[in-house]
Motif scaffolding. Structure first.
Motif, PDB file in Angstrom:
ATOM      1  N   VAL A  58      -3.783 -41.893 -55.453  1.00  0.00           N
ATOM      2  CA  VAL A  58      -3.717 -40.299 -56.277  1.00  0.00           C
ATOM      3  C   VAL A  58      -3.378 -39.639 -55.460  1.00  0.00           C
ATOM      4  CG1 VAL A  58      -6.148 -39.128 -56.532  1.00  0.00           C
ATOM      5  CG2 VAL A  58      -6.136 -41.274 -56.809  1.00  0.00           C
ATOM      6  N   VAL A  59      -2.821 -38.316 -56.176  1.00  0.00           N
ATOM      7  CA  VAL A  59      -2.672 -37.534 -55.746  1.00  0.00           C
ATOM      8  C   VAL A  59      -3.005 -35.892 -55.562  1.00  0.00           C
ATOM      9  CG1 VAL A  59      -0.197 -35.397 -56.327  1.00  0.00           C
ATOM     10  CG2 VAL A  59      -0.079 -38.216 -56.647  1.00  0.00           C
ATOM     11  N   LYS A  60      -3.264 -35.445 -54.483  1.00  0.00           N
ATOM     12  CA  LYS A  60      -3.665 -34.255 -54.000  1.00  0.00           C
ATOM     13  C   LYS A  60      -3.760 -33.500 -53.278  1.00  0.00           C
ATOM     14  CE  LYS A  60      -9.389 -34.632 -53.368  1.00  0.00           C
ATOM     15  NZ  LYS A  60      -9.867 -35.938 -53.066  1.00  0.00           N
ATOM     16  N   GLU A  61      -3.778 -32.269 -53.256  1.00  0.00           N
ATOM     17  CA  GLU A  61      -3.839 -31.120 -52.290  1.00  0.00           C
ATOM     18  C   GLU A  61      -4.334 -30.763 -51.019  1.00  0.00           C
ATOM     19  OE1 GLU A  61      -3.603 -26.214 -52.753  1.00  0.00           O
ATOM     20  OE2 GLU A  61      -4.695 -27.455 -54.541  1.00  0.00           O
ATOM     21  N   LEU A  62      -3.649 -30.742 -49.937  1.00  0.00           N
ATOM     22  CA  LEU A  62      -3.876 -30.726 -49.135  1.00  0.00           C
ATOM     23  C   LEU A  62      -3.151 -30.141 -48.046  1.00  0.00           C
ATOM     24  CD1 LEU A  62      -6.457 -31.796 -47.010  1.00  0.00           C
ATOM     25  CD2 LEU A  62      -4.994 -33.152 -46.018  1.00  0.00           C
ATOM     26  N   ARG A  65       1.058 -29.680 -50.535  1.00  0.00           N
ATOM     27  CA  ARG A  65       0.634 -28.325 -50.863  1.00  0.00           C
ATOM     28  C   ARG A  65       0.682 -28.334 -52.112  1.00  0.00           C
ATOM     29  NH1 ARG A  65       3.824 -24.980 -46.795  1.00  0.00           N
ATOM     30  NH2 ARG A  65       5.276 -26.374 -47.418  1.00  0.00           N
ATOM     31  N   ALA A  66       0.058 -27.496 -52.607  1.00  0.00           N
ATOM     32  CA  ALA A  66       0.131 -27.552 -54.209  1.00  0.00           C
ATOM     33  C   ALA A  66       1.671 -27.917 -55.073  1.00  0.00           C
ATOM     34  CB  ALA A  66      -0.309 -25.979 -54.589  1.00  0.00           C
ATOM     35  N   ALA A  67       2.272 -26.748 -53.665  1.00  0.00           N
ATOM     36  CA  ALA A  67       4.196 -26.855 -54.476  1.00  0.00           C
ATOM     37  C   ALA A  67       4.767 -28.408 -54.992  1.00  0.00           C
ATOM     38  CB  ALA A  67       4.239 -25.667 -53.960  1.00  0.00           C
ATOM     39  N   ALA A  68       4.345 -28.970 -54.173  1.00  0.00           N
ATOM     40  CA  ALA A  68       4.677 -30.783 -54.207  1.00  0.00           C
ATOM     41  C   ALA A  68       4.054 -31.498 -54.741  1.00  0.00           C
ATOM     42  CB  ALA A  68       4.760 -31.078 -53.002  1.00  0.00           C
ATOM     43  N   LEU A  69       2.845 -31.134 -55.894  1.00  0.00           N
ATOM     44  CA  LEU A  69       2.144 -31.865 -56.515  1.00  0.00           C
ATOM     45  C   LEU A  69       2.864 -32.367 -57.695  1.00  0.00           C
ATOM     46  CD1 LEU A  69      -1.393 -30.839 -55.522  1.00  0.00           C
ATOM     47  CD2 LEU A  69       0.165 -32.132 -54.379  1.00  0.00           C
ATOM     48  N   GLU A  70       2.967 -31.269 -58.508  1.00  0.00           N
ATOM     49  CA  GLU A  70       4.196 -32.198 -59.508  1.00  0.00           C
ATOM     50  C   GLU A  70       5.301 -33.430 -59.592  1.00  0.00           C
ATOM     51  OE1 GLU A  70       6.223 -29.852 -63.684  1.00  0.00           O
ATOM     52  OE2 GLU A  70       5.274 -29.173 -63.082  1.00  0.00           O
ATOM     53  N   PHE A  71       5.932 -32.811 -58.867  1.00  0.00           N
ATOM     54  CA  PHE A  71       7.345 -33.855 -58.313  1.00  0.00           C
ATOM     55  C   PHE A  71       6.557 -34.988 -57.690  1.00  0.00           C
ATOM     56  CE2 PHE A  71       9.580 -35.193 -55.625  1.00  0.00           C
ATOM     57  CZ  PHE A  71      11.370 -35.366 -56.419  1.00  0.00           C
ATOM     58  N   LEU A  72       5.423 -35.153 -57.139  1.00  0.00           N
ATOM     59  CA  LEU A  72       4.922 -35.818 -56.309  1.00  0.00           C
ATOM     60  C   LEU A  72       4.193 -37.020 -57.346  1.00  0.00           C
ATOM     61  CD1 LEU A  72       3.223 -35.014 -53.073  1.00  0.00           C
ATOM     62  CD2 LEU A  72       4.446 -36.832 -53.315  1.00  0.00           C
ATOM     63  N   GLU A  73       3.217 -36.282 -58.340  1.00  0.00           N
ATOM     64  CA  GLU A  73       2.630 -37.331 -59.551  1.00  0.00           C
ATOM     65  C   GLU A  73       4.094 -37.604 -60.654  1.00  0.00           C
ATOM     66  OE1 GLU A  73       0.331 -38.836 -61.358  1.00  0.00           O
ATOM     67  OE2 GLU A  73      -0.570 -37.254 -59.624  1.00  0.00           O
ATOM     68  N   SER A  74       5.029 -36.924 -60.565  1.00  0.00           N
ATOM     69  CA  SER A  74       6.034 -37.570 -61.443  1.00  0.00           C
ATOM     70  C   SER A  74       6.687 -38.518 -60.731  1.00  0.00           C
ATOM     71  CB  SER A  74       7.117 -36.369 -61.861  1.00  0.00           C
ATOM     72  OG  SER A  74       8.251 -36.345 -61.110  1.00  0.00           O
ATOM     73  N   SER A  90      -8.210 -48.579 -47.548  1.00  0.00           N
ATOM     74  CA  SER A  90      -8.071 -46.475 -48.214  1.00  0.00           C
ATOM     75  C   SER A  90      -6.694 -46.483 -46.867  1.00  0.00           C
ATOM     76  CB  SER A  90      -9.408 -45.715 -47.616  1.00  0.00           C
ATOM     77  OG  SER A  90      -9.405 -45.310 -48.052  1.00  0.00           O
ATOM     78  N   VAL A  91      -5.840 -45.793 -47.838  1.00  0.00           N
ATOM     79  CA  VAL A  91      -4.494 -45.634 -46.872  1.00  0.00           C
ATOM     80  C   VAL A  91      -4.538 -43.813 -47.209  1.00  0.00           C
ATOM     81  CG1 VAL A  91      -2.480 -45.209 -46.641  1.00  0.00           C
ATOM     82  CG2 VAL A  91      -3.563 -47.099 -47.002  1.00  0.00           C
ATOM     83  N   ILE A  92      -3.980 -42.785 -46.524  1.00  0.00           N
ATOM     84  CA  ILE A  92      -3.828 -41.432 -46.966  1.00  0.00           C
ATOM     85  C   ILE A  92      -2.416 -41.261 -46.095  1.00  0.00           C
ATOM     86  CG2 ILE A  92      -4.878 -40.664 -45.052  1.00  0.00           C
ATOM     87  CD1 ILE A  92      -5.797 -37.865 -47.114  1.00  0.00           C
ATOM     88  N   GLU A  93      -1.808 -40.579 -47.055  1.00  0.00           N
ATOM     89  CA  GLU A  93      -0.107 -39.802 -46.309  1.00  0.00           C
ATOM     90  C   GLU A  93      -0.904 -38.150 -46.662  1.00  0.00           C
ATOM     91  OE1 GLU A  93       4.381 -39.795 -47.411  1.00  0.00           O
ATOM     92  OE2 GLU A  93       3.028 -40.369 -48.414  1.00  0.00           O
TER      93      GLU A  93
END
Length: 184
Positions: free
Chosen positions: A85-89, A61-70, A19-22
């Motif tokens: 999984v892309v997740k807000e933190l 953060r929330a602002a980066a999530l759409e770009f991360l997911e793409s 289990s890895v988190i970035e």
């Protein structure tokens, strides 16, 4: 991120079935590479079967999530996408959305630069860590504040420099709870 990706590619760390988190993923390069490197597979009758893949959570953060997911969609094979999984933190704020001590590895590339985030970053690391968790942080040491963060980190974790890329002036630090000097 490139230096930490190359370090992981050297193969000294087995991410399979981990289990890895970035943290502070930005483009998500490190999380994407961790997902690819954490892929265990075998060939059976000319078909590649994936098993024991890393489970990677890529956060920002929330602002980066759409770009991360793409980026995840564009750069991971479809059979591996469910493993990333892309997740807000937001450090220090969204910790209830993450089980305490649930990660084997915490990765961060160039996330140590805003002094006003240091306390929240440390709080987040402490929340995400178990006794066995390995934290790998890559960064340039540019300013006195960078040394201040390392001192703060050493106050809560055992910290060792495990790699230095002189061509890019990037250090990689390994941190763990306690005073263990075990290799991973």
């Amino acid at each position: 991120a490139v230096v930490l990706c190359a370090y992981l590619e050297m193969g000294g760390i087995d991410l399979r079935d981990r289990s890895v988190i970035e943290l502070g993923a930005g483009t998500g390069l490190l999380g994407i590479v961790a997902t690819l490197l954490g892929m265990g597979f075998f060939v059976c009758l000319f078909k590649v079967i994936y098993n024991c893949s890393a489970r990677v959570t890529i956060t920002d953060r929330a602002a980066a999530l759409e770009f991360l997911e793409s980026n995840v969609q564009a750069n991971l094979p479809s059979e591996l996408r469910p493993r990333a999984v892309v997740k807000e933190l937001t450090w220090g704020k969204d910790l209830g959305n993450f089980p305490p001590g649930a990660f084997d590895f915490i990765l961060g590339a160039d996330i140590v630069y805003l002094e006003e985030t240091f306390a929240e970053l440390l709080q987040t690391l402490e929340h995400l860590c178990s006794e066995q968790t390995v934290i790998l942080l890559s960064c340039r040491i540019r300013y006195e504040r960078d040394h201040k963060f390392l001192k703060m980190l050493r106050g809560r974790f055992s910290v060792y420099e495990v790699h230095y890329d002189s061509s890019k002036d990037v250090h990689i630090y390994k941190a763990q709870r306690g005073s263990r000097k075990d290799d991973f």
